[in-house]
Design an enzyme around this catalytic site. Structure first.
Site, mmCIF file in Angstrom:
data_model
loop_
_atom_site.group_PDB
_atom_site.id
_atom_site.type_symbol
_atom_site.label_atom_id
_atom_site.label_comp_id
_atom_site.label_asym_id
_atom_site.label_seq_id
_atom_site.Cartn_x
_atom_site.Cartn_y
_atom_site.Cartn_z
ATOM 1 C CG ASN A 134 -1.662 1.263 1.463
ATOM 2 O OD1 ASN A 134 -1.776 2.082 0.547
ATOM 3 N ND2 ASN A 134 -2.199 1.453 2.662
ATOM 4 C CD1 TRP A 135 3.415 1.076 -3.007
ATOM 5 C CD2 TRP A 135 3.424 2.345 -4.856
ATOM 6 N NE1 TRP A 135 4.118 0.406 -3.976
ATOM 7 C CE2 TRP A 135 4.137 1.150 -5.122
ATOM 8 C CE3 TRP A 135 3.299 3.289 -5.877
ATOM 9 C CZ2 TRP A 135 4.720 0.883 -6.365
ATOM 10 C CZ3 TRP A 135 3.873 3.030 -7.119
ATOM 11 C CH2 TRP A 135 4.571 1.845 -7.355
ATOM 12 C CE LYS A 136 0.333 3.537 4.893
ATOM 13 N NZ LYS A 136 0.235 3.752 6.309
ATOM 14 C CG HIS B 117 -5.598 1.609 5.403
ATOM 15 N ND1 HIS B 117 -5.175 2.589 6.264
ATOM 16 C CD2 HIS B 117 -4.528 0.802 5.175
ATOM 17 C CE1 HIS B 117 -3.885 2.379 6.538
ATOM 18 N NE2 HIS B 117 -3.473 1.310 5.892
ATOM 19 C CD GLU C 171 -2.925 5.470 6.819
ATOM 20 O OE1 GLU C 171 -2.949 5.592 5.579
ATOM 21 O OE2 GLU C 171 -1.943 4.990 7.432
ATOM 22 C CD GLU D 86 -3.155 -2.757 7.508
ATOM 23 O OE1 GLU D 86 -2.088 -3.008 6.971
ATOM 24 O OE2 GLU D 86 -3.752 -1.685 7.342
ATOM 25 N N GLY E 295 2.740 2.273 10.616
ATOM 26 C CA GLY E 295 3.636 3.406 10.410
ATOM 27 C C GLY E 295 4.329 3.879 11.677
ATOM 28 C CB SER F 282 5.837 -1.571 11.773
ATOM 29 O OG SER F 282 5.323 -0.271 11.978
ATOM 30 N N GLY G 133 2.917 -1.110 4.243
ATOM 31 C CA GLY G 133 2.876 0.328 3.941
ATOM 32 C C GLY G 133 4.271 0.815 3.594
ATOM 33 N N GLY G 134 4.930 1.433 4.572
ATOM 34 C CA GLY G 134 6.234 2.070 4.350
ATOM 35 C C GLY G 134 7.232 1.219 3.584
HETATM 36 C C1 PEP Z 1 -0.456 0.086 6.034
HETATM 37 O O1 PEP Z 1 -0.442 1.198 5.548
HETATM 38 O O2 PEP Z 1 -1.408 -0.653 5.793
HETATM 39 C C2 PEP Z 1 0.656 -0.335 6.872
HETATM 40 C C3 PEP Z 1 0.603 -1.519 7.430
HETATM 41 O O3 PEP Z 1 1.688 0.547 7.007
HETATM 42 P P1 PEP Z 1 3.154 0.235 7.621
HETATM 43 O O4 PEP Z 1 3.641 -1.030 7.000
HETATM 44 O O5 PEP Z 1 3.992 1.425 7.216
HETATM 45 O O6 PEP Z 1 2.994 0.135 9.094
#
Ligand code: PEP
Length: 251
Positions: A10-12, A96, A98, A168, A174, A213, A234-235
Site C-alpha cells: 500500500n503506497w498510500k 484501511h 486511515e 492491521e 507506520g 510495520s 505500507g512504508g
Molecule cells: C499500512 O499502511 O497498511 C501499513 C501496514 O503501514 P506500515 O507497513 O507502514 O505500518
C-alpha cells in the site's frame, strides 16, 4: 490447510509517475521467482503507469479505496470499482484504518464498499484493527468482531469467499511498533474463528494478512504463524529491496 502467501504493498499517498514506473520495474524484475502472490496498490493517478509497466507480469494491482456508489454520476472526486476494474485492477483495499479515522468511514460504509468492490469484479482487501486504547482496555476482540460482522451482516459470510482480510492493529501502522508474532497469531486465529462459526470451509481458505510495520527482518517470524497468510505493507512497500525482502519470507 495451506493457503498461498500474499504480500500487498500500500503506497498510500506517495510517489510520482517516474517513481511508480521505476519501483514497479524493480519489483517485477526481482519477483520472478517469488513464492508469494504480489499485489501493488499505488495512488489512483499512478494505477495506469503501474498496470502498463507490469504488462503480463503475475503481479496484480489494486486500488487503495473505491467510491461508495455503484454507478457513474455526479460524485466529484470519487473513483468507482468499475473504473478500477476498467484500468486493470483486480483488488481494492477497503476500510484501511486511515480511511476509518481520517475520513470518518464507519464499519457500515466500509461494508458497502466491500460489496461494491465485489460487484465490480474486484477482490476486496478488508482491513480491521484495534487502536492501542482499545487493546489496552481489553476491547480488541469486540472491535475486530464488530468490524468483521458489519460486512458479514450486510453481505452474508459467503461474500468472504473471494476476499482477503487484513489484520492491521492501528498502533502498529507506520509507528515502527510491530505486533509480536504471538499477538498477530492470536488476533488472526480469533478472526478465523469468527468466520468458521458461520462457515468453516470459507474460514479455512480465507487469506488473513498482517499489516503494521512489517519489514524484511520481522516478516519471516510473522508469516510463519499458522493463521498469518502474508502481509499488507505500507512504508516498506516503497522500496523494492524491502518489499521483495518481505516477499521472500513466503514459504
Ligand atoms: C499500512 O499502511 O497498511 C501499513 C501496514 O503501514 P506500515 O507497513 O507502514 O505500518
Amino acid at each position: 490447510m495451506t493457503r498461498p502467501t500474499i504480500v500487498a504493498g500500500n503506497w498510500k499517498m506517495n510517489g510520482s509517475v517516474a517513481m511508480a514506473e521505476n519501483l514497479t520495474e524493480e519489483i517485477a524484475a526481482g519477483a520472478k521467482d517469488s513464492k508469494a502472490k504480489l499485489i501493488i496498490c499505488p495512488p489512483f493517478p499512478y494505477l495506469d503507469a503501474v498496470v502498463r509497466t507490469l504488462g503480463d507480469s503475475e503481479i496484480h494491482v489494486g486500488g487503495q479505496n473505491l467510491a461508495d456508489q455503484p454507478d457513474a454520476g455526479a460524485y466529484t472526486g470519487e473513483v468507482s470499482g468499475a473504473m478500477l476494474r476498467d484500468i486493470g485492477c483486480w483488488y481494492a483495499i477497503v476500510g484501511h484504518s486511515e480511511r476509518r479515522s481520517l475520513y470518518g468511514e464507519s464499519s457500515e460504509a466500509v461494508a458497502i464498499k466491500f460489496g461494491l468492490a465485489r460487484d465490480a469484479g474486484l477482490v476486496p482487501i478488508l482491513c480491521v484493527g484495534e487502536t492501542l486504547e482499545q487493546r489496552e482496555s481489553g476491547q480488541m476482540e469486540a472491535v475486530l468482531k464488530a468490524q468483521l460482522t458489519a460486512v458479514i451482516d450486510m453481505h452474508g459470510v459467503d461474500a468472504l469467499q473471494d476476499a482477503i482480510l487484513a489484520y492491521e492493529p492501528v498502533w502498529a501502522i507506520g509507528t515502527g511498533k510491530t505486533a509480536s508474532p504471538e499477538q498477530a497469531q492470536q488476533a488472526h486465529a480469533f478472526l478465523r474463528e469468527q468466520v468458521a462459526a458461520q462457515n468453516a470451509t470459507i474460514a479455512n481458505v480465507l487469506p488473513i494478512l498482517y499489516g503494521g510495520s512489517v519489514k524484511p527482518g520481522n516478516a519471516p517470524e510473522l508469516f510463519a504463524q499458522t493463521d498469518v497468510d502474508g502481509g499488507l505493507i505500507g512504508g516498506a512497500s516503497l522500496k523494492a529491496e524491502d518489499f521483495l525482502g518481505i516477499a521472500s519470507a513466503a514459504s
